[in-house]
Design a protein around this motif. Sequence first.
Motif: not given
Length: 99
Positions: A70-95
Motif C-alpha cells: 500500500e505504501a509503495s502504491l500510494r507513493r506511485r499514485l502521489d507521483a502520478l498525480f503530481a506529474g512526477r512519474e510517467s505512465f509507462g515507467s517500470k513497476p515497483p520491485a514487488f511486482l
Amino acid sequence: MEPTETRKLRESIDLLGIRAHATAVGMIQIAIELRRAGVLDEAAMERIKDAMLGDIMLSKPPSADAVEYEASLRRRLDALFAGRESFGSKPPAFLRPGG
C-alpha cells in the motif's frame, strides 16, 4: 471507499467494459487539470487516490506485505498525480520477477 463498495464499483465498471489503461490515464489527467484549474482541492485529490488505491489493493498478491504494498502504491499514485512519474515507467520491485 470501503472494500465492499469498491468491489461493487469494480463489478459495475467491468460490466461496462471500462478496464483499459487509457481510461485510467485519462482520468488521472482530468484530475490533474481540474486541480490546476482550482476546481479540485487537495482533499478531493486524496479521495480520488484513495478510491484508486482501494481498488488496486483488492488485487494485492498474497505474497506481498500489505503495508509495504500500500505504501509503495500510494507513493506511485502521489507521483502520478503530481506529474512526477510517467505512465509507462517500470513497476515497483514487488511486482517485478524476483523483486
